[in-house]
Motif scaffolding. Sequence first.
Motif, PDB file in Angstrom:
ATOM      1  N   TYR A   1       0.797  -1.225   0.000  1.00  0.00           N
ATOM      2  CA  TYR A   1       0.000   0.000   0.000  1.00  0.00           C
ATOM      3  C   TYR A   1       0.838   1.287   0.000  1.00  0.00           C
ATOM      4  CZ  TYR A   1      -3.613  -3.347   1.194  1.00  0.00           C
ATOM      5  OH  TYR A   1      -4.463  -4.429   1.193  1.00  0.00           O
TER       6      TYR A   1
ATOM      7  N   PHE B   1       0.295   4.694   2.346  1.00  0.00           N
ATOM      8  CA  PHE B   1      -0.755   4.293   3.288  1.00  0.00           C
ATOM      9  C   PHE B   1      -0.296   3.115   4.147  1.00  0.00           C
ATOM     10  CE2 PHE B   1      -3.190   7.344   1.315  1.00  0.00           C
ATOM     11  CZ  PHE B   1      -4.500   7.374   1.754  1.00  0.00           C
TER      12      PHE B   1
ATOM     13  N   ASN C   1      -6.859  -2.254   8.585  1.00  0.00           N
ATOM     14  CA  ASN C   1      -6.318  -1.364   7.557  1.00  0.00           C
ATOM     15  C   ASN C   1      -6.417  -1.978   6.166  1.00  0.00           C
ATOM     16  OD1 ASN C   1      -4.025  -0.700  10.084  1.00  0.00           O
ATOM     17  ND2 ASN C   1      -5.377   0.888   9.272  1.00  0.00           N
TER      18      ASN C   1
ATOM     19  N   TYR D   1      -8.301  -0.169   3.183  1.00  0.00           N
ATOM     20  CA  TYR D   1      -7.580   0.194   1.966  1.00  0.00           C
ATOM     21  C   TYR D   1      -8.164  -0.497   0.735  1.00  0.00           C
ATOM     22  CZ  TYR D   1      -4.030   2.147   5.120  1.00  0.00           C
ATOM     23  OH  TYR D   1      -3.368   2.883   6.071  1.00  0.00           O
TER      24      TYR D   1
ATOM     25  N   LEU E   1      -3.074   3.615  -4.958  1.00  0.00           N
ATOM     26  CA  LEU E   1      -3.129   2.743  -3.778  1.00  0.00           C
ATOM     27  C   LEU E   1      -3.141   1.286  -4.218  1.00  0.00           C
ATOM     28  CD1 LEU E   1      -3.344   2.730  -0.669  1.00  0.00           C
ATOM     29  CD2 LEU E   1      -5.818   2.684  -0.926  1.00  0.00           C
TER      30      LEU E   1
END
Length: 536
Positions: free
Chosen positions: A394, A397, A442, A446, A536
Amino acid sequence: MLHFERWKIALIALLTLAGFLYTAPNFLPKAALDEMPSFLPHKQINLGLDLRGGSYLLLQVDTASVTHDRLQQLVNDIRKALRNAEVLYTGLGVNGEAVTIRITKPEDVDKSLKAIRDLSTVVTSNLLSGGLPQRDLSVANSGGLITVTLSETAKVARAQSAIQQSMEIVRRRIDELGTTEPVIQQQGADRILVQVPGLGDPQRLKKLLGQTAKLNFRLVDTSTTAQQAMATHTIPAGAEVLYMTEDPTRPLLVQRRVMVGGDNLVDATPGFDQRSGEPIVSFRFDSTGARLFGEVTRDNVGKPFAIVLDNKVISAPVIREPILGGTGQISGNFTVQQANDLAILLRAGALPAPLNVLEERTVGPGLGADSIRAGTIASIIGSVAVIVFMIAAYGLFGVFANLALLVNIALIMGALSMLQATLTLPGIAGIVLTIGTAVDANVLIYERIREELRSGKSVIAAIEAGYHRALATILDANITHFISAAVLFELGSGPVRGFAVTLAIGVVTSVFTAFTVNRLIVATWVRRRRPKLLVL
């Protein structure tokens, strides 16, 4: 979802700072902690037996002696009841697992049966009687020979009571040693597991727990000497031969009748005799014990008075004058440690039954250090693997997620320090597992952001939707996770509980850091950079 009010930012920052502050003492030496200001956290995580080293004992409560003691007590009660009923009898005593007595006159049998049955009490055992109350005594008559036995319900109830009482007294005795976080749990029907981390003298623990500590005060029988009674095999009625604890030991003829019992003691403290300077134990009675002690010493001035602990005579001083204040002292050529241990035993109270050591293990601090080293290496490897994966998957991020993970670890360590929870090797496993699963939230967020971006939404709208729509899934997963930890803690014991504690704390901190802290970091980045495009 990306808007944070100032008070929320301040609260998150405060919690994060508290986590690091409470974690910091674990990385500082003891000398540095002593020099720190008192308003700063000083507590370190308590290490369990497998990490710190210490003593492990598996004890068995001698429940048979509980039944025997009850029968002996019953003999005295029956003797008193028949005396009050003016009944003549012979042969009163314990015979196997029953009390037998023969009534001299047949016309007194019914009166005797009533007097004995009046001694019974009501007990309840859910296991054997379905919760229905039953009498604890069973009384039978056969031609004037009365047999009194304890019911199975009474035996079970007394055994369970003895185990619970023994656990409480064991806990008191260990607490007096100054150790932290001992583990004292019942195992099976009549066993007690004792784990004392950090105790460097397991033999002292074994000796301290092995003593029943039944203290009583009795008069010495001066009608003859113990040596003469043993040589002629004619011990006076109502007396018995006990041995002194001094070295070399010598026999002493002591009356069986207990003048004052140790259950009337309310305090015992070690000290030194002002005249001789030798270690002593000072004791103090409650009001009932003080009255009895005063009466005995007043009526027996000039006679030796035996202080008996677990059927051994500690000392037998001569009563010089009445002791009416309810206080006294015990001397017996003690060392300082022996005087301290005796005071501990007397303060904690007597065990209702002897404890037999079934298993004994000592974990050395070297083995504990190896376990800590192995757990630390495992934690570092797990953390590095997670950090590398998140950055590779990622990018920026992933760095945000790793920052939240760092806060998560600090909060777990800080919570363990603040709560003074005991960290065991399975507890370290729980932390490693938490590190691996903490970023799950997460990943969900994401991946949801990626889907929103592919559907054509703007960067801010995609991030908003990602956090909003992933929240329900994150909560569902972690609530079930927390329930599992709660069940393990409630039903497990020892290492299982250690694992459950770190797992439960990790679940709570993971939700906070992976969602709230991470969201604050992302919101701060979005507010400052105003990105038009997000890869991303």
